[in-house]
Design a protein around this motif. Structure first.
Motif, mmCIF file in Angstrom:
data_model
loop_
_atom_site.group_PDB
_atom_site.id
_atom_site.type_symbol
_atom_site.label_atom_id
_atom_site.label_comp_id
_atom_site.label_asym_id
_atom_site.label_seq_id
_atom_site.Cartn_x
_atom_site.Cartn_y
_atom_site.Cartn_z
ATOM 1 N N MET A 22 16.894 43.657 -3.890
ATOM 2 C CA MET A 22 16.142 44.502 -5.097
ATOM 3 C C MET A 22 14.875 44.707 -4.428
ATOM 4 O O MET A 22 13.966 45.660 -4.770
ATOM 5 N N GLN A 23 14.332 43.480 -3.604
ATOM 6 C CA GLN A 23 12.834 43.687 -3.503
ATOM 7 C C GLN A 23 12.581 44.873 -2.409
ATOM 8 O O GLN A 23 11.546 45.491 -2.382
ATOM 9 N N LYS A 24 13.583 44.975 -1.531
ATOM 10 C CA LYS A 24 13.405 46.148 -0.654
ATOM 11 C C LYS A 24 12.902 47.543 -1.677
ATOM 12 O O LYS A 24 12.427 48.517 -1.190
ATOM 13 N N TYR A 25 13.843 47.818 -2.570
ATOM 14 C CA TYR A 25 13.637 48.795 -3.561
ATOM 15 C C TYR A 25 12.341 48.832 -4.206
ATOM 16 O O TYR A 25 11.654 49.881 -4.263
ATOM 17 N N ILE A 26 12.167 47.595 -4.464
ATOM 18 C CA ILE A 26 10.565 47.449 -5.366
ATOM 19 C C ILE A 26 9.627 47.686 -4.268
ATOM 20 O O ILE A 26 8.431 48.784 -4.599
ATOM 21 N N ASN A 27 9.450 47.543 -3.165
ATOM 22 C CA ASN A 27 8.546 47.885 -2.139
ATOM 23 C C ASN A 27 8.589 49.317 -1.868
ATOM 24 O O ASN A 27 7.323 49.762 -1.809
ATOM 25 N N GLN A 28 9.841 50.019 -1.901
ATOM 26 C CA GLN A 28 9.655 51.508 -1.658
ATOM 27 C C GLN A 28 8.993 52.130 -3.104
ATOM 28 O O GLN A 28 8.272 53.086 -2.834
ATOM 29 N N LEU A 29 9.310 51.677 -4.310
ATOM 30 C CA LEU A 29 8.887 52.189 -5.527
ATOM 31 C C LEU A 29 7.284 51.969 -5.642
ATOM 32 O O LEU A 29 6.444 52.824 -5.975
ATOM 33 N N LEU A 30 6.944 50.776 -5.159
ATOM 34 C CA LEU A 30 5.187 50.638 -4.912
ATOM 35 C C LEU A 30 4.734 51.736 -4.069
ATOM 36 O O LEU A 30 3.770 52.095 -4.278
ATOM 37 N N ALA A 31 5.327 51.750 -2.981
ATOM 38 C CA ALA A 31 4.804 53.062 -2.043
ATOM 39 C C ALA A 31 4.914 54.428 -2.539
ATOM 40 O O ALA A 31 4.103 55.012 -2.303
ATOM 41 N N ASP A 32 5.915 54.643 -3.499
ATOM 42 C CA ASP A 32 6.082 56.081 -3.984
ATOM 43 C C ASP A 32 4.864 55.763 -5.331
ATOM 44 O O ASP A 32 4.408 57.027 -5.247
ATOM 45 N N ILE A 33 4.623 54.661 -5.873
ATOM 46 C CA ILE A 33 3.663 55.108 -6.847
ATOM 47 C C ILE A 33 2.233 55.156 -6.173
ATOM 48 O O ILE A 33 1.580 55.958 -6.641
ATOM 49 N N ILE A 34 2.105 54.518 -5.011
ATOM 50 C CA ILE A 34 0.823 54.816 -4.163
ATOM 51 C C ILE A 34 0.841 56.314 -3.783
ATOM 52 O O ILE A 34 -0.598 56.884 -4.024
ATOM 53 N N ASN A 35 1.908 56.738 -3.201
ATOM 54 C CA ASN A 35 1.999 58.122 -2.765
ATOM 55 C C ASN A 35 1.741 59.148 -4.033
ATOM 56 O O ASN A 35 1.371 60.181 -3.691
ATOM 57 N N ALA A 36 1.818 58.770 -4.956
ATOM 58 C CA ALA A 36 1.755 59.590 -6.466
ATOM 59 C C ALA A 36 0.421 59.514 -7.048
ATOM 60 O O ALA A 36 -0.053 60.460 -8.096
ATOM 61 N N GLN A 37 -0.305 58.854 -6.340
ATOM 62 C CA GLN A 37 -2.000 59.052 -6.712
ATOM 63 C C GLN A 37 -2.493 60.302 -6.614
ATOM 64 O O GLN A 37 -2.121 60.790 -5.829
ATOM 65 N N ARG A 38 -3.308 60.588 -7.413
ATOM 66 C CA ARG A 38 -3.964 62.008 -7.210
ATOM 67 C C ARG A 38 -4.963 62.114 -6.231
ATOM 68 O O ARG A 38 -5.456 61.246 -5.657
ATOM 69 N N PRO A 39 -4.609 62.987 -5.451
ATOM 70 C CA PRO A 39 -5.424 63.286 -4.142
ATOM 71 C C PRO A 39 -6.940 63.250 -4.433
ATOM 72 O O PRO A 39 -7.187 63.954 -5.675
ATOM 73 N N ASP A 40 -7.617 63.086 -3.436
ATOM 74 C CA ASP A 40 -8.995 63.023 -3.639
ATOM 75 C C ASP A 40 -9.242 64.622 -3.994
ATOM 76 O O ASP A 40 -8.937 65.514 -3.548
ATOM 77 N N GLN A 41 -10.521 64.868 -4.862
ATOM 78 C CA GLN A 41 -11.023 66.016 -5.056
ATOM 79 C C GLN A 41 -11.733 66.630 -3.603
ATOM 80 O O GLN A 41 -12.226 65.913 -3.024
ATOM 81 N N PRO A 42 -11.472 67.922 -3.395
ATOM 82 C CA PRO A 42 -12.067 68.590 -2.222
ATOM 83 C C PRO A 42 -13.272 68.433 -2.499
ATOM 84 O O PRO A 42 -14.145 68.416 -3.515
ATOM 85 N N ILE A 43 -14.047 68.427 -0.992
ATOM 86 C CA ILE A 43 -15.457 68.038 -0.920
ATOM 87 C C ILE A 43 -15.959 69.411 -0.637
ATOM 88 O O ILE A 43 -15.458 70.320 -0.070
ATOM 89 N N PRO A 44 -17.045 69.717 -1.552
ATOM 90 C CA PRO A 44 -17.594 71.252 -1.393
ATOM 91 C C PRO A 44 -18.211 71.448 0.044
ATOM 92 O O PRO A 44 -18.621 70.521 0.392
ATOM 93 N N GLU A 45 -17.893 72.611 0.323
ATOM 94 C CA GLU A 45 -18.417 73.139 1.881
ATOM 95 C C GLU A 45 -19.877 73.015 1.732
ATOM 96 O O GLU A 45 -20.588 73.448 0.755
#
Length: 168
Positions: A1-24
């Motif tokens: 189960m810990q292997k699944y939890i590790n993947q889930l934690l990675a998925d949660i991190i990957n679902a974070q909002r991308p940084d806002q684009p920096i204006p040119e």
């Protein structure tokens, strides 16, 4: 189960909002008045329209990928809860949950936000609230803080307040 939890934690991190684009650097700077106008447009939209999409729509996570809390250890619950709070924060969202609530109850409430419609704002935060200030239906159960508020209001009404004074 810990292997699944590790993947889930990675998925949660990957679902974070991308940084806002920096204006040119070549773009025209936005005036304070324009920023304020945009902010008020966002607030006006929020007040006048119901949200169109659930949080799941924005972050890409589905409720079904989260294991039932009884399958998780206390440590796993704490790790997922913390990662999920960071996820919410990255989307300018928060969840109003009492600090002393057990990890299992926090987990269930946090994951339930995936099915809640919400707006995503660029300035400030939108908070998911679970308590409707009706103790018998409060999802916090014995950890309900609204019962204290209700008792304080009842005491204030029974004992009266000096004229013009508010109870808070």
């Amino acid at each position: 189960m810990q292997k699944y939890i590790n993947q889930l934690l990675a998925d949660i991190i990957n679902a974070q909002r991308p940084d806002q684009p920096i204006p040119e650097t070549n773009s025209v700077p936005v005036s304070d008045e324009e920023k304020m106008r945009q902010h008020f447009e966002e607030v006006e939209h929020w007040l006048e329209h119901d949200p169109m999409h659930t949080f799941s729509y924005y972050c890409g996570l589905e409720k079904e990928i989260f294991p039932p809390p009884e399958k998780l250890t206390e440590k796993q619950l704490l790790e997922i809860n913390e990662a999920y709070r960071h996820l919410l924060f990255s989307w300018n969202l928060d969840a109003d949950i009492p600090q002393e609530l057990p990890a299992t109850m926090k987990y269930k409430l946090l994951i339930s936000t995936l099915d809640k419609k919400t707006d995503i704002v660029n300035d400030g935060f939108v908070t998911f609230e679970f308590c409707q200030y009706h103790p018998p239906s409060c999802p916090y159960e014995a950890y309900c803080t609204c019962k204290d508020f209700e008792e304080d209001m009842d005491n204030d009404i029974q004992h009266g307040l000096p004229e013009g004074e508010l109870p808070f």
